[in-house]
Scaffold this motif. Sequence first.
Motif, mmCIF file in Angstrom:
data_model
loop_
_atom_site.group_PDB
_atom_site.id
_atom_site.type_symbol
_atom_site.label_atom_id
_atom_site.label_comp_id
_atom_site.label_asym_id
_atom_site.label_seq_id
_atom_site.Cartn_x
_atom_site.Cartn_y
_atom_site.Cartn_z
ATOM 1 N N LYS A 1 0.953 -1.355 -0.242
ATOM 2 C CA LYS A 1 -0.349 -0.026 -0.625
ATOM 3 C C LYS A 1 0.759 1.455 0.089
ATOM 4 C CE LYS A 1 -3.798 -1.889 2.622
ATOM 5 N NZ LYS A 1 -5.001 -1.714 4.060
ATOM 6 N N LEU A 2 0.338 1.817 -0.823
ATOM 7 C CA LEU A 2 1.434 3.742 -0.767
ATOM 8 C C LEU A 2 0.137 4.293 0.286
ATOM 9 C CD1 LEU A 2 3.036 5.441 -1.570
ATOM 10 C CD2 LEU A 2 1.115 6.087 -3.939
ATOM 11 N N GLN A 3 1.034 4.437 1.509
ATOM 12 C CA GLN A 3 -0.250 4.641 2.498
ATOM 13 C C GLN A 3 0.704 6.064 3.826
ATOM 14 O OE1 GLN A 3 -2.758 2.230 4.681
ATOM 15 N NE2 GLN A 3 -2.286 3.107 6.648
ATOM 16 N N LEU A 4 0.537 7.204 3.889
ATOM 17 C CA LEU A 4 1.575 7.823 4.462
ATOM 18 C C LEU A 4 1.004 8.472 5.699
ATOM 19 C CD1 LEU A 4 2.784 10.122 0.979
ATOM 20 C CD2 LEU A 4 3.903 8.230 2.524
ATOM 21 N N LEU A 5 2.594 8.550 6.034
ATOM 22 C CA LEU A 5 0.993 9.511 7.966
ATOM 23 C C LEU A 5 1.999 10.890 8.135
ATOM 24 C CD1 LEU A 5 0.618 9.060 11.055
ATOM 25 C CD2 LEU A 5 3.037 8.004 11.411
ATOM 26 N N MET A 6 1.184 11.519 8.886
ATOM 27 C CA MET A 6 1.647 12.630 9.381
ATOM 28 C C MET A 6 1.223 12.312 10.820
ATOM 29 S SD MET A 6 0.525 16.290 8.711
ATOM 30 C CE MET A 6 -1.869 16.019 9.927
ATOM 31 N N ASP A 7 3.345 12.383 11.569
ATOM 32 C CA ASP A 7 2.748 12.685 13.077
ATOM 33 C C ASP A 7 3.889 13.822 13.955
ATOM 34 O OD1 ASP A 7 4.727 10.626 13.072
ATOM 35 O OD2 ASP A 7 3.883 9.660 14.486
ATOM 36 N N ILE B 1 14.675 9.936 1.427
ATOM 37 C CA ILE B 1 15.356 9.697 2.498
ATOM 38 C C ILE B 1 13.009 10.599 2.932
ATOM 39 C CG2 ILE B 1 15.312 12.610 2.790
ATOM 40 C CD1 ILE B 1 16.521 9.719 5.261
ATOM 41 N N SER B 2 12.670 11.329 1.791
ATOM 42 C CA SER B 2 11.430 11.578 2.566
ATOM 43 C C SER B 2 10.561 10.748 2.748
ATOM 44 C CB SER B 2 10.783 12.718 1.184
ATOM 45 O OG SER B 2 11.379 14.124 1.572
ATOM 46 N N LEU B 3 10.462 9.876 1.996
ATOM 47 C CA LEU B 3 9.640 8.381 1.969
ATOM 48 C C LEU B 3 10.039 7.874 2.934
ATOM 49 C CD1 LEU B 3 7.774 6.545 0.536
ATOM 50 C CD2 LEU B 3 9.415 5.515 -1.320
ATOM 51 N N VAL B 4 11.034 8.029 3.122
ATOM 52 C CA VAL B 4 11.518 7.361 4.445
ATOM 53 C C VAL B 4 10.894 7.620 6.045
ATOM 54 C CG1 VAL B 4 13.232 6.221 6.680
ATOM 55 C CG2 VAL B 4 14.087 6.148 3.692
ATOM 56 N N ALA B 5 11.041 8.614 6.407
ATOM 57 C CA ALA B 5 10.397 9.761 6.956
ATOM 58 C C ALA B 5 8.495 9.909 7.194
ATOM 59 C CB ALA B 5 10.344 11.900 6.449
ATOM 60 N N LEU B 6 7.798 9.681 5.471
ATOM 61 C CA LEU B 6 6.392 10.078 5.302
ATOM 62 C C LEU B 6 6.063 8.525 5.827
ATOM 63 C CD1 LEU B 6 6.255 12.661 3.297
ATOM 64 C CD2 LEU B 6 5.864 13.003 5.651
ATOM 65 N N ALA B 7 6.627 7.553 5.182
ATOM 66 C CA ALA B 7 5.955 6.129 5.813
ATOM 67 C C ALA B 7 5.005 5.814 6.356
ATOM 68 C CB ALA B 7 7.063 5.196 4.882
ATOM 69 N N GLU C 1 -1.353 -6.391 9.114
ATOM 70 C CA GLU C 1 -0.783 -5.036 8.269
ATOM 71 C C GLU C 1 -0.286 -3.639 9.213
ATOM 72 O OE1 GLU C 1 -1.183 -4.411 4.970
ATOM 73 O OE2 GLU C 1 -1.855 -6.850 4.898
ATOM 74 N N PHE C 2 0.625 -3.656 9.815
ATOM 75 C CA PHE C 2 1.196 -2.829 10.482
ATOM 76 C C PHE C 2 1.305 -1.968 9.391
ATOM 77 C CE2 PHE C 2 5.537 -1.136 11.473
ATOM 78 C CZ PHE C 2 5.358 -1.351 12.889
ATOM 79 N N THR C 3 1.380 -0.545 11.041
ATOM 80 C CA THR C 3 1.175 0.853 10.365
ATOM 81 C C THR C 3 2.194 1.426 11.253
ATOM 82 O OG1 THR C 3 -0.810 1.549 11.539
ATOM 83 C CG2 THR C 3 -1.043 0.696 8.841
ATOM 84 N N PHE C 4 2.850 2.438 11.065
ATOM 85 C CA PHE C 4 3.505 2.833 12.629
ATOM 86 C C PHE C 4 1.767 3.480 13.614
ATOM 87 C CE2 PHE C 4 7.000 3.408 9.782
ATOM 88 C CZ PHE C 4 7.649 2.180 9.065
ATOM 89 N N LEU C 5 1.173 4.047 13.039
ATOM 90 C CA LEU C 5 0.601 4.975 13.308
ATOM 91 C C LEU C 5 -0.190 3.916 14.744
ATOM 92 C CD1 LEU C 5 -1.045 8.082 14.213
ATOM 93 C CD2 LEU C 5 -2.977 7.154 12.900
ATOM 94 N N ASP C 6 -0.662 2.390 14.509
ATOM 95 C CA ASP C 6 -1.009 1.609 15.036
ATOM 96 C C ASP C 6 -0.511 1.136 16.090
ATOM 97 O OD1 ASP C 6 -3.744 1.085 13.456
ATOM 98 O OD2 ASP C 6 -3.123 -0.941 12.071
ATOM 99 N N PHE C 7 0.883 0.774 15.858
ATOM 100 C CA PHE C 7 1.724 0.548 17.740
ATOM 101 C C PHE C 7 2.656 1.774 17.994
ATOM 102 C CE2 PHE C 7 1.859 -3.525 14.727
ATOM 103 C CZ PHE C 7 2.222 -4.305 15.819
#
Length: 608
Positions: free
Chosen positions: A78-84, A129-135, A196-202
């Motif tokens: 998935k192309l799923q990005l995160l803003m935190d 590096i932007s993809l690393v930051a926002l993934a 379906e691991f996402t950083f926001l979930d954890f």
Amino acid sequence: MMLNTVLLCLIFLPMVLAGVLAILPIQKERPVSLLIISFNVLNGFLTFSLAYIFISGNFIPQEVDFGTIFSVHNYSLKLQLLMDHYSVSFQVLIGFLAGLVFMFSRRYMHREPGYRRFFSTLLAFLSGISLVALADTIDLLFAGWEIVGVSSFLLIGFYQNRRMAGRNALRAFTIYRMCDVGLFLGAWLFHELGSEFTFLDFSQKAIDPELMISHSLMFTAVGFLTLFAAMGKSAQYPFTFWVPRAMEGPTPSSAIFYGALSIHAGVYLLIRLYPIWHAIDSVNIAVGCVGLVTTITSALSSKTQSNIKGQIGYASVAQVGIMFIELSLGFRDLATIHLIGNAFLRCYQLLASPSVLVIFLKLQSEGAPLSKGMTGFVYKILTEKMRRRLFAFSFNEAYSEAIMQGVWNFIKRVSRFINRSFNLQISVLLLTTLTIVSTVGKNYLGDNVDFVAAMVLGSGAIHLALIAIGEKTSAVKTLNNASLSAFMTGVSTAYLNSAHFEFTAIFFAGIAGGYAMARYALWRIPQEFRTLEYAGNGDRYPGLTLLLLAGILWLAGFTLSPTFIGEDLLLHFGAENFVLETFIIAGAFILNGITLMRMYVKLTFARF
């Protein structure tokens, strides 16, 4: 809608512009410079917009799902990005320092051969590096991780008329490739956990204790694999030696890579996966120990560096070691602040280092004392013998290079023994015979026949990869062996899960496409310049070496290529039935990638 546009532009706009600069035959500096200025203004606006959206939204994290890139049965990319607050902080840091380095480079790289190539590669790095930051998923983070590694390799080896530039670029890429397997296998294990691991979930909820107890071994493996990946990218001991060698590239790229952003990518990975590895005591202790050892050894090694960029590089690595300790102790926010502060400081120091060096040379010519030597309290209480040993330890960079060189020499000895003992045709014939025998022997082996055939082919894949490493003269033989090794890896996995054989075709398509591009480039290069002896084709045939690089990256599983997606499918559908297959896939991933890049270096770079 505005957030969606900002996130997509921050990632894909630099990559598109990098492609434009790489393809268009722009010879003059001025159009490139104007293009960079325009991009810098736009990128600054996008970065400011991201920060404004996050602040005006009361600092509430948001996930943005742009759909599925690829989906097969229960596997999806998935192309799923995160803003935190972590992603926004890192992205603002990226935007500010990238803008600073771009503006500095416009004049610093003036009249430098490869002016357009430098900015094209730097833009590709910015995208990665932007993809690393926002993934928001570990799969996307790994995609950006790989882009950062390849762009780092290209900028270390920017001066293609220098042999040492190519060798040092290969050193860095070798460490990257070895340690990237940690992230590659870690992502696969998350899928094996059925998540379906996402950083926001954890980050927003605790991990289910029952899940951790029932899968404690897998969680521990994920933690150590994550640490291994972070150690390579952030140059933690014993992988520290490549940092001063990486300073072979232009000063602006050294500043943004090894002073500011790339060197901190490992810390950011640990911050992102903090809830998982910090819950495992053994991994938590290991993170702290790695940071402590690195801090001590790097602080000592910086004292005996003979150049200013090497000193700054080791100083930065020592600070990254302290960040590892902070994360181990549970101070995640403190480590984030430390990361931002150290990135600004080291970037400034590296950009200013040429001017500082000129000042020191002027003072030296006037007879001014520049250093009083080592006069600290600890140094004073040491005996003369202890001082000499400490100096030797520091001068040899804590023997980190000797350790890794020993590992590499062992692999080369094994590959050369195989080259002397086994003819390629005999090896292929033997493997084919064993595969046929095991396949038709179902009456005798029963359900185990597929495992036997897979193991035979998998062993053959590693065998051919080692033959490719041992090849000293022929680029064509190296390419053929590495490609055949990758092909056998795919067939080996297909035996383990014949129900999904058609999906293995994606992996084979990537291999075929990459091989065709690389083989065509080699065919067009004259025979006398096709030997693995630093032939210097980068200046002689720039278009063909670029096509060769594209083929190699495609063949080796570069980000979002069919081979990249195929490798994920191999793990997901094949290795789930036979865990040992993961080591075959990972081994081929490491060996073939290093071998092919080594071939590219020896064909492209000059011998001087």
